[in-house]
Design a protein around this motif. Structure first.
Motif, short mmCIF file in Angstrom:
data_model
loop_
_atom_site.label_atom_id
_atom_site.label_comp_id
_atom_site.label_asym_id
_atom_site.label_seq_id
_atom_site.Cartn_x
_atom_site.Cartn_y
_atom_site.Cartn_z
N ARG A 278 96.49 37.06 72.22
CA ARG A 278 95.57 35.92 72.05
C ARG A 278 95.52 35.53 70.58
O ARG A 278 96.12 34.55 70.19
CB ARG A 278 94.19 36.25 72.58
N LYS A 279 94.79 36.33 69.76
CA LYS A 279 94.68 35.97 68.35
C LYS A 279 94.81 37.16 67.39
O LYS A 279 95.00 36.97 66.21
CB LYS A 279 93.36 35.25 68.08
N ARG B 181 91.62 42.24 79.07
CA ARG B 181 92.51 41.52 78.16
C ARG B 181 93.93 42.09 78.22
O ARG B 181 94.12 43.28 78.41
CB ARG B 181 91.99 41.51 76.74
N PRO B 182 94.90 41.21 78.03
CA PRO B 182 96.29 41.67 77.97
C PRO B 182 96.60 42.24 76.59
O PRO B 182 95.86 42.03 75.63
CB PRO B 182 97.09 40.38 78.22
N TYR B 183 97.70 42.95 76.50
CA TYR B 183 98.15 43.47 75.20
C TYR B 183 99.67 43.56 75.22
O TYR B 183 100.31 43.52 76.27
CB TYR B 183 97.53 44.84 74.90
N GLY B 184 100.24 43.67 74.04
CA GLY B 184 101.68 43.79 73.92
C GLY B 184 102.05 44.61 72.70
O GLY B 184 101.25 44.77 71.78
#
Length: 80
Positions: free
Chosen positions: A71-72, A54-57
């Motif tokens: 995402r959510k 999964r991506p993250y920021g």
């Protein structure tokens, strides 16, 4: 790790010798913006966690941090 004037690129993999099924891998890009506003610096970070797929920021301003999985889910923190 390669550093550009204000950007940082990072990547790495960690594998446990004791537990061969455990591993971590991440790639991330971060950008620092000095004096975004008066007396405020801003740091932007975007990456991908290969183990969790999964991506993250993250957006960080002096005391405030906004984390997200893009995402959510998100969280907001304030450091005293």
């Amino acid at each position: 790790q390669t550093a550009c004037p204000r950007s940082t690129w990072r990547g790495g993999v960690q594998i446990s010798a004791a537990r061969r099924r455990t591993w971590n891998g991440r790639v991330e890009v971060s950008q620092k913006i000095f004096n975004f506003t008066e007396d405020q610096d801003l740091k932007l970070k975007v990456g991908y966690d290969a183990a969790k797929r999964r991506p993250y920021g993250q957006i960080r301003e002096n005391n405030w941090t906004l984390d997200t999985d893009l995402r959510k889910n998100w969280s907001l923190k304030y450091d005293l």
